[in-house]
Design an enzyme around this catalytic site. Structure first.
Site, PDB file in Angstrom:
ATOM      1  NE  ARG A  97      -3.659  -0.455   2.184  1.00  0.00           N
ATOM      2  CZ  ARG A  97      -4.694  -0.733   1.373  1.00  0.00           C
ATOM      3  NH1 ARG A  97      -5.171   0.200   0.582  1.00  0.00           N
ATOM      4  NH2 ARG A  97      -5.227  -1.934   1.367  1.00  0.00           N
TER       5      ARG A  97
ATOM      6  CB  THR B 288      -1.911   7.196  -3.224  1.00  0.00           C
ATOM      7  OG1 THR B 288      -1.365   5.873  -3.340  1.00  0.00           O
ATOM      8  CG2 THR B 288      -0.991   8.180  -3.929  1.00  0.00           C
TER       9      THR B 288
ATOM     10  CG  ASP C  89      -0.690 -10.361  10.201  1.00  0.00           C
ATOM     11  OD1 ASP C  89      -0.271 -11.291   9.489  1.00  0.00           O
ATOM     12  OD2 ASP C  89      -0.572  -9.154   9.906  1.00  0.00           O
TER      13      ASP C  89
ATOM     14  CG  ASP D 143       2.672 -11.237  11.721  1.00  0.00           C
ATOM     15  OD1 ASP D 143       3.585 -11.233  10.875  1.00  0.00           O
ATOM     16  OD2 ASP D 143       2.249 -10.213  12.278  1.00  0.00           O
TER      17      ASP D 143
END
Length: 209
Positions: free
Chosen positions: A104, A108, A200, A203
């Protein structure tokens, strides 16, 4: 919801419960993800085309069916999607595997493709995109678009747990893509994690927490 398939099979639901448990260790988590992917893959491939062939058995000739045309391609979204690949390949050893990586942009906040390697005949294949968690749907939507940009027309998305927001994002951006998931959770927290989710997935798969 049209185009959204939520698995209610007892084996899948049982394994999802174990997957959510914070006490499930990395080895067990990895095995569960692989097992669930294989079980889900059974249903995801239900509509694969067949053709009739003649097979000689030890007793005689049998008219029976085999999968026809091009086989599947599976494309995990790096890195968590990697955990679902082995389960799918146990079911579909003939499938080809592509990979797509996104990050990402910090300014933006839009997903940016940093890696994409797909089978050379990808446009002729049905592609199943693998991502354990469908949270906001931003990354999955971008990955699907990047794959479409390579000429692919037949795409399915397979995830373990989906948030309603993620499902709506995919349905809005890609109404032609079927979504397969094992559980749907209601909300996201302030960090865009699915609640209650399972934490996660990357992870927990790779022991990097």
């Amino acid at each position: 919801m049209e185009s959204v398939f939520v698995f209610d099979h007892p084996l899948i639901q049982h394994k999802i419960s174990l997957l959510r448990d914070k006490n499930t260790n990395t080895k067990e988590f990895r095995e569960l993800v692989s097992e669930i992917a294989m079980l889900m893959g059974y249903e995801v491939t239900r509509n694969m085309p067949l053709k009739e062939v003649e097979i000689e058995t030890p007793i005689g000739i049998a008219k029976t069916n085999i999968i026809s045309g091009k086989k599947l391609g599976i494309v995990p979204i790096l890195r968590a999607g990697l955990g679902m690949v082995d389960g799918m390949l146990r079911l579909l050893p003939m499938a080809k595997v592509g990979h797509i990586g996104l990050y990402r942009d910090p300014e933006t906040l839009e997903p940016v493709e940093y890696y994409c390697k797909l089978p050379v005949d990808v446009e002729e294949r049905e592609i199943v995109v693998l991502d354990p968690m469908l949270a906001t749907g931003g990354s999955a939507s971008a990955a699907i678009q990047f794959i479409k940009n390579r000429g692919v027309q037949n795409i399915k998305l397979m995830c373990l747990i989906a948030a309603k927001a993620g499902i709506e994002r995919i349905r809005k951006d890609h109404p032609d893509v079927e979504i397969y998931c094992a559980a749907v959770d209601e909300v996201l927290n302030d960090h865009a994690y699915i609640v209650p989710g399972l934490g996660d997935a990357g992870d927990r798969l790779f022991g990097t927490k």
